[in-house]
Design an enzyme around this catalytic site. Sequence first.
Site, mmCIF file in Angstrom:
data_model
loop_
_atom_site.group_PDB
_atom_site.id
_atom_site.type_symbol
_atom_site.label_atom_id
_atom_site.label_comp_id
_atom_site.label_asym_id
_atom_site.label_seq_id
_atom_site.Cartn_x
_atom_site.Cartn_y
_atom_site.Cartn_z
ATOM 1 N N ASN A 4 31.790 33.054 34.611
ATOM 2 C CA ASN A 4 31.940 34.744 35.357
ATOM 3 C C ASN A 4 32.735 35.898 34.724
ATOM 4 O O ASN A 4 33.023 36.585 35.032
ATOM 5 C CB ASN A 4 31.949 35.008 36.809
ATOM 6 C CG ASN A 4 30.848 33.976 37.670
ATOM 7 O OD1 ASN A 4 29.817 34.356 36.612
ATOM 8 N ND2 ASN A 4 31.284 33.417 38.532
ATOM 9 N N ARG A 20 29.856 42.747 35.723
ATOM 10 C CA ARG A 20 29.853 42.359 37.069
ATOM 11 C C ARG A 20 31.258 43.240 38.170
ATOM 12 O O ARG A 20 32.221 43.153 37.335
ATOM 13 C CB ARG A 20 30.563 40.998 37.255
ATOM 14 C CG ARG A 20 31.912 40.511 36.796
ATOM 15 C CD ARG A 20 32.499 39.365 36.926
ATOM 16 N NE ARG A 20 33.354 38.558 38.608
ATOM 17 C CZ ARG A 20 33.966 37.118 38.674
ATOM 18 N NH1 ARG A 20 34.844 37.515 37.402
ATOM 19 N NH2 ARG A 20 34.120 37.764 39.574
ATOM 20 N N TYR A 37 36.467 44.906 38.991
ATOM 21 C CA TYR A 37 37.106 44.238 37.652
ATOM 22 C C TYR A 37 37.096 45.566 36.706
ATOM 23 O O TYR A 37 37.603 44.761 35.890
ATOM 24 C CB TYR A 37 36.192 43.136 37.289
ATOM 25 C CG TYR A 37 36.246 41.889 38.364
ATOM 26 C CD1 TYR A 37 37.636 41.251 38.458
ATOM 27 C CD2 TYR A 37 34.735 41.563 39.186
ATOM 28 C CE1 TYR A 37 37.697 40.382 39.707
ATOM 29 C CE2 TYR A 37 35.822 40.574 40.396
ATOM 30 C CZ TYR A 37 36.312 39.879 40.362
ATOM 31 O OH TYR A 37 36.952 38.295 41.406
ATOM 32 N N ASN A 71 43.463 31.904 33.798
ATOM 33 C CA ASN A 71 42.443 32.968 34.872
ATOM 34 C C ASN A 71 41.418 31.841 35.321
ATOM 35 O O ASN A 71 40.483 32.264 35.038
ATOM 36 C CB ASN A 71 42.355 34.644 34.590
ATOM 37 C CG ASN A 71 41.395 34.712 36.494
ATOM 38 O OD1 ASN A 71 41.019 34.448 36.612
ATOM 39 N ND2 ASN A 71 41.582 36.071 35.617
ATOM 40 N N HIS A 121 45.820 37.127 37.222
ATOM 41 C CA HIS A 121 43.828 37.746 38.174
ATOM 42 C C HIS A 121 44.160 38.667 37.876
ATOM 43 O O HIS A 121 45.362 40.052 38.490
ATOM 44 C CB HIS A 121 44.467 37.554 40.163
ATOM 45 C CG HIS A 121 43.961 35.834 40.015
ATOM 46 N ND1 HIS A 121 43.240 35.103 39.921
ATOM 47 C CD2 HIS A 121 45.312 34.812 40.162
ATOM 48 C CE1 HIS A 121 43.053 33.697 40.223
ATOM 49 N NE2 HIS A 121 44.402 33.826 40.907
ATOM 50 N N ARG A 171 41.577 41.052 49.506
ATOM 51 C CA ARG A 171 40.386 40.984 49.172
ATOM 52 C C ARG A 171 40.004 40.115 50.946
ATOM 53 O O ARG A 171 40.318 39.296 51.573
ATOM 54 C CB ARG A 171 39.633 40.372 47.927
ATOM 55 C CG ARG A 171 40.515 41.330 47.202
ATOM 56 C CD ARG A 171 39.733 40.868 45.405
ATOM 57 N NE ARG A 171 38.085 40.422 45.537
ATOM 58 C CZ ARG A 171 37.527 40.148 44.233
ATOM 59 N NH1 ARG A 171 38.386 39.446 43.262
ATOM 60 N NH2 ARG A 171 36.392 40.026 44.395
HETATM 61 C C1 DQA Z 1 39.701 36.854 39.922
HETATM 62 C C2 DQA Z 1 40.012 36.258 41.703
HETATM 63 C C3 DQA Z 1 39.027 35.977 41.828
HETATM 64 O O1 DQA Z 1 39.111 35.506 43.545
HETATM 65 C C4 DQA Z 1 37.448 35.324 41.367
HETATM 66 O O2 DQA Z 1 36.784 34.435 41.391
HETATM 67 C C5 DQA Z 1 37.003 36.006 39.905
HETATM 68 C C6 DQA Z 1 38.698 36.803 39.003
HETATM 69 C C7 DQA Z 1 40.067 38.088 38.727
HETATM 70 O O3 DQA Z 1 40.657 38.107 38.184
HETATM 71 O O4 DQA Z 1 40.596 38.327 39.743
HETATM 72 O O5 DQA Z 1 35.922 35.432 39.567
HETATM 73 O O6 DQA Z 1 40.041 35.740 39.355
#
Ligand code: DQA
Length: 142
Positions: free
Chosen positions: A10, A17, A22, A73, A99, A106
């Site tokens: 993703n 997203r 993000y 990541n 991350h 979160r």
């Molecule tokens: C992430 C944090 C993860 O919990 C999440 O599932 C992601 C992105 C981040 O970059 O903050 O897809 O790795």
Amino acid sequence: MKIKVINGPNLNMLGIREPDIYGKNTYKDLCEFIEDFCDEKEVDFEIFQSNFEGAIVTEIQECLGEFDAIVINPAAYTHTSVAILDALKAVALPTVEVHLSDIDEREAFRKFSFISLYAEKVIKGKGFEGYKEAIEYLVNKY
Ligand code: DQA
């Protein structure tokens, strides 16, 4: 110094997203950001992204003998993947976990990271800058 940057599921959807979490910048923006920094630091690098756990495991295995360090990541696989943890332990390269968001602030299920059981440093909640910090750390240390 040759660094492999690995991005999990993703992350190719950045910009679309959950922009409140993000940001509005795209995955292409992230790749360009990493590229600009590596060029500035004269670091040899490659970026890989996959939505598939097995593809990430294979990519990590293929770093052996080819790369000096890994920035990863693992996205959602952070919280579920023993396979990615084992692959990192198998190649035993210096690894920094990044991350974009602060996973400690979160949902409860994001607080635990399998990857942190191996990664020598974890950077969270710093957005794109986290990748810079990870690369800089590895360049200065190795
Ligand atoms: C992430 C944090 C993860 O919990 C999440 O599932 C992601 C992105 C981040 O970059 O903050 O897809 O790795």
